[in-house]
Design a protein around this motif. Sequence first.
Motif, PDB file in Angstrom:
ATOM      1  N   UNK A 113      -5.679   0.972  -6.832  1.00 58.13           N
ATOM      2  CA  UNK A 113      -6.988   0.785  -6.660  1.00 58.13           C
ATOM      3  C   UNK A 113      -6.827   0.283  -5.147  1.00 58.13           C
ATOM      4  N   UNK A 114      -5.224  -0.242  -4.739  1.00 59.90           N
ATOM      5  CA  UNK A 114      -4.937  -0.883  -3.797  1.00 59.90           C
ATOM      6  C   UNK A 114      -4.771   0.127  -2.573  1.00 59.90           C
ATOM      7  N   UNK A 115      -4.994  -0.449  -1.360  1.00 64.42           N
ATOM      8  CA  UNK A 115      -4.753   0.935  -0.446  1.00 64.42           C
ATOM      9  C   UNK A 115      -3.914   1.219  -0.027  1.00 64.42           C
ATOM     10  N   UNK A 116      -3.312   2.520  -0.049  1.00 65.25           N
ATOM     11  CA  UNK A 116      -1.621   3.151   0.578  1.00 65.25           C
ATOM     12  C   UNK A 116      -1.842   2.453   2.161  1.00 65.25           C
ATOM     13  N   UNK A 117      -0.564   2.065   2.050  1.00 72.88           N
ATOM     14  CA  UNK A 117       0.249   1.483   3.633  1.00 72.88           C
ATOM     15  C   UNK A 117       2.176   1.632   3.404  1.00 72.88           C
ATOM     16  N   UNK A 118       2.656   2.161   4.891  1.00 75.17           N
ATOM     17  CA  UNK A 118       3.178   2.385   5.241  1.00 75.17           C
ATOM     18  C   UNK A 118       4.000   0.622   5.531  1.00 75.17           C
ATOM     19  N   UNK A 119       5.765   0.744   4.748  1.00 76.44           N
ATOM     20  CA  UNK A 119       6.275   0.189   5.131  1.00 76.44           C
ATOM     21  C   UNK A 119       7.441   0.769   6.097  1.00 76.44           C
ATOM     22  N   UNK A 120       8.753  -0.257   5.781  1.00 76.90           N
ATOM     23  CA  UNK A 120       9.471  -0.084   7.138  1.00 76.90           C
ATOM     24  C   UNK A 120       8.965  -0.056   8.096  1.00 76.90           C
ATOM     25  N   UNK A 121       8.517  -1.570   9.146  1.00 73.56           N
ATOM     26  CA  UNK A 121       8.058  -1.507  10.205  1.00 73.56           C
ATOM     27  C   UNK A 121       8.008  -2.567  10.658  1.00 73.56           C
ATOM     28  N   UNK A 122       8.059  -2.962  11.611  1.00 72.32           N
ATOM     29  CA  UNK A 122       7.775  -3.638  12.661  1.00 72.32           C
ATOM     30  C   UNK A 122       6.112  -4.211  12.738  1.00 72.32           C
ATOM     31  N   UNK A 123       5.387  -5.380  12.795  1.00 73.35           N
ATOM     32  CA  UNK A 123       3.966  -4.838  13.057  1.00 73.35           C
ATOM     33  C   UNK A 123       3.324  -6.393  13.930  1.00 73.35           C
TER      34      UNK A 123
END
Length: 263
Positions: A113-123
């Motif tokens: 149920x958790x929203x998919x999110x991309x890793x390996x990045x600066x935000x």
Amino acid sequence: MASIITCGKQSLHIINGESGAEEWSLIWAESDALDANEKEWLAWYNSGTDEIKPNKDNSAFLISSVCGLLAEVHRETKQVDVIGWAPGAHSIEALPNDYVAAAISHKPALPPGAPDSEGDRFQLYHKKKARRILWEQEAYGAHGVLWDQRRGCLWALDYHHLYIFEFDSGKESLKELKRIELPAESGHDLNWCDQFSLYVTTGPGVYIFDIGSGEFLKHPTLGDCKKVKGISRHPASDETVYVYPDPGEQVHTSADLHFVNNP
């Protein structure tokens, strides 16, 4: 030595540097600022806090958690203000005008149920625009962000490189100015050594980056200390506190703090 501010699994602590007594603590995972879904996801991860950054007077702290939480915690009220939700979050830093930078490492498995999110990045985030990503750039194994008030830039660390970014609040973005290859792989922690140099920890050891010369020098004492997960130097006493995984344990954490005096 003054107080030591540290973080545990889903908790924050202030420890008296002389006596070792705990002066303040908070289990942030129980905060009402988290909605029911976020608390479910935290329970599923059973993971922990990766970084805690105090403001100038220690009245508030920014925290990041591999579980996903990016937040500001107020010391007196223990209020938790959610800034963002990014599983894999390893580092967080305050920028001018209430903006916040974050380093997101590899995306972990996501709970149902958790929203998919991309890793390996600066935000980039803003405190008044909760859970909204304003800007991002890919960075393999991103692990550190550190604002440089003196030079007006953001230092950032990933698996292979140390970056310099220019911050533009008008465009709500960061612009990469320079990318410097690390002397060893697996950049992990990034912090101030003094106003002219940075601590950079890697898998094989600890380095001091001289900002003026652009050179990495092995730390004279901790140069071969492997997998240092956190390091911080007291500006007055010159004492450095650091943490590395417990020997022989297949974990990334430790129950111990270690100290060294800089030569």
